[in-house]
Scaffold this motif. Sequence first.
Motif, short mmCIF file in Angstrom:
data_model
loop_
_atom_site.label_atom_id
_atom_site.label_comp_id
_atom_site.label_asym_id
_atom_site.label_seq_id
_atom_site.Cartn_x
_atom_site.Cartn_y
_atom_site.Cartn_z
N PHE A 148 0.86 -1.19 0.00
CA PHE A 148 0.00 0.00 0.00
C PHE A 148 0.89 1.24 0.00
O PHE A 148 1.99 1.21 0.53
N LYS A 149 0.38 2.32 -0.55
CA LYS A 149 1.16 3.55 -0.64
C LYS A 149 1.24 4.23 0.72
O LYS A 149 0.24 4.34 1.43
N ALA A 150 2.44 4.69 1.08
CA ALA A 150 2.63 5.43 2.33
C ALA A 150 2.58 6.93 2.05
O ALA A 150 3.10 7.39 1.05
N THR A 151 1.95 7.69 2.96
CA THR A 151 1.88 9.15 2.78
C THR A 151 2.62 9.91 3.87
O THR A 151 3.02 11.04 3.67
N HIS A 152 2.82 9.27 5.03
CA HIS A 152 3.55 9.90 6.13
C HIS A 152 4.54 8.89 6.72
O HIS A 152 4.32 7.68 6.62
N THR A 153 5.60 9.38 7.36
CA THR A 153 6.54 8.47 8.04
C THR A 153 5.78 7.65 9.08
O THR A 153 5.89 6.43 9.12
N THR A 154 5.03 8.32 9.94
CA THR A 154 4.16 7.63 10.89
C THR A 154 2.72 8.04 10.56
O THR A 154 2.36 9.20 10.75
N PRO A 155 1.89 7.13 10.05
CA PRO A 155 0.52 7.51 9.68
C PRO A 155 -0.31 7.91 10.91
O PRO A 155 0.13 7.77 12.05
N ASP A 156 -1.54 8.40 10.67
CA ASP A 156 -2.43 8.74 11.78
C ASP A 156 -2.87 7.47 12.51
O ASP A 156 -2.74 6.35 11.99
N SER A 157 -3.41 7.64 13.70
CA SER A 157 -3.76 6.50 14.57
C SER A 157 -4.74 5.54 13.92
O SER A 157 -4.64 4.32 14.07
N LEU A 158 -5.73 6.09 13.21
CA LEU A 158 -6.73 5.24 12.55
C LEU A 158 -6.09 4.38 11.48
O LEU A 158 -6.36 3.18 11.37
N THR A 159 -5.22 5.00 10.67
CA THR A 159 -4.54 4.26 9.60
C THR A 159 -3.63 3.19 10.17
O THR A 159 -3.61 2.05 9.69
N ILE A 160 -2.87 3.54 11.22
CA ILE A 160 -1.98 2.56 11.85
C ILE A 160 -2.77 1.33 12.30
O ILE A 160 -2.44 0.19 11.97
N ASN A 161 -3.83 1.57 13.06
CA ASN A 161 -4.59 0.44 13.61
C ASN A 161 -5.35 -0.33 12.55
O ASN A 161 -5.53 -1.55 12.66
N HIS A 162 -5.79 0.37 11.50
CA HIS A 162 -6.45 -0.31 10.37
C HIS A 162 -5.48 -1.33 9.75
O HIS A 162 -5.85 -2.50 9.53
N TYR A 163 -4.25 -0.89 9.45
CA TYR A 163 -3.30 -1.80 8.82
C TYR A 163 -2.80 -2.88 9.79
O TYR A 163 -2.56 -4.02 9.37
N LEU A 164 -2.65 -2.54 11.06
CA LEU A 164 -2.26 -3.56 12.04
C LEU A 164 -3.33 -4.66 12.12
O LEU A 164 -3.02 -5.84 12.22
N ARG A 165 -4.62 -4.26 12.06
CA ARG A 165 -5.70 -5.24 12.06
C ARG A 165 -5.63 -6.13 10.81
O ARG A 165 -5.79 -7.34 10.88
N GLU A 166 -5.32 -5.48 9.66
CA GLU A 166 -5.16 -6.25 8.40
C GLU A 166 -4.03 -7.27 8.55
O GLU A 166 -4.13 -8.40 8.09
N MET A 167 -2.94 -6.83 9.19
CA MET A 167 -1.80 -7.73 9.40
C MET A 167 -2.18 -8.93 10.26
O MET A 167 -1.82 -10.06 9.96
N VAL A 168 -2.91 -8.65 11.33
CA VAL A 168 -3.35 -9.74 12.22
C VAL A 168 -4.25 -10.71 11.46
O VAL A 168 -4.08 -11.94 11.54
#
Length: 486
Positions: A148-168
Amino acid sequence: MVLKDILYKVAIEAVKGSTDIEVNKIEFDSRKIVSGDAFVAIKGTVSDGHDFIEKAIGLGATVVVCEVLPSAIAEGITYIQVADTSSALAYMAANFYGNPSADLKLVGVTGTNGKTTIATLLYQLFKNAGYKVGLLSTVRIMVDETEFKATHTTPDSLTINHYLREMVETGCDYCFMEVSSHGIHQKRTEGLHFTGGIFTNLSHDHLDYHTTFAEYRDVKKSFFDNLPKTAFAITNTDDKNGPVMLQNTKARKLTYALKSYADYRAQVLENQLSGLLMKINDQEVWVRLIGSFNAYNLLAIYGAAVQLGLEEQETLRLLSELESVSGRFQFIVSESNITAIVDYAHTPDALENVLKTIEDIRTKNEQLITVVGCGGDRDKTKRPIMAKIASEMSDKAIFTSDNPRSEQPEAIIEDMEKGVEGQNFKKTLSIVDRKQAIKTACQLAQSGDIILIAGKGHETYQEIQGVRYDFDDMKIVKELLEQLNK
């Protein structure tokens, strides 16, 4: 999901309305609100979400999380007043997605330089070891094999947790994540469960945002302060700020170094364009990466891998298979034997490290031509320093545009020129158009010469007056060198 469950661990100051209601999703961008959403009013650097509460309600928000309650309270809306909406958003996002970081081994990498390389190579190493792995980096976000395309070094909290859930859900065992000072300061990493943290180094960067170096350092340190005692914290003790990171951490403290005693230590035995011969904790290993700065990166990777349970000999074998990260000391050699190196170096320290690496591997019979610019709307104080370094350490330095953003590129280059000392001024050229600057470097280069194009690395665009134009340093230098060979 029920609102009261989403608010678990959020420091609430006041509630108006019911928390026993269903929430469709959480948003901090009022434009994305639909019926049944919770709107979190974030005070940003450009705009204040509190100004858009009415708009969010008009679009269907049934919950408003804010620091200051509006003067007019709308009927049928639940208002949650908190001291810090950024912190609240982080915990709400983690709860909404089922706290996915607790189901992964999540490792955060912070520091000025090396974050992308370490996070990406750890991803690569654990993939090669046979695991399913996630990556959250400046360059890209990976959910095992899916990019997936990255837009920030550290994404916002919603984006982080969305992708972490996808990873799980995908069955990932590990996730490696760049943690920027902006991300820490804006509470984007709160509510996450880290298995480990890595500190790379600290040098001049982002002082447009943090105002002082001490504040920048302390923001980085706060990441380690908040690690749990079950985590590990690995720091570079050759950096004077390295030990500072561990002062108050509850995590298991570990160190790495090339110059001083540490838990993980290394020597560079050979440094060539083809790679490094290193001795890590008395074991020799040949790796495909170049330069002492990569020796540090590889040592941090080795330490983290061992802490995550990999066997030492197996980790060394996996290190030897790693390939360089896009835009990080990425090089080509043309038919006419001109070496072109593209690197993301956009801080004084990073630029100096890259130039020192080139100095170590060159024969001194060739000329080194450096093309470098500085970004607009960012820390202006580093501009003259970077120009001074480039002009001192190169045979020819060409100052040009990076991402000028809303600034005039000529003004940025003028700031850079102020750092050039008198004896080096004849070695410099200023060419505003970046492609023309790269073309000039190619025309000046002869067989055996080295061209360094610094500042943008993996980026495939140039941002000028709010518009992003296609621009890829590696693609352009390849094309120009091929044209010269015809």
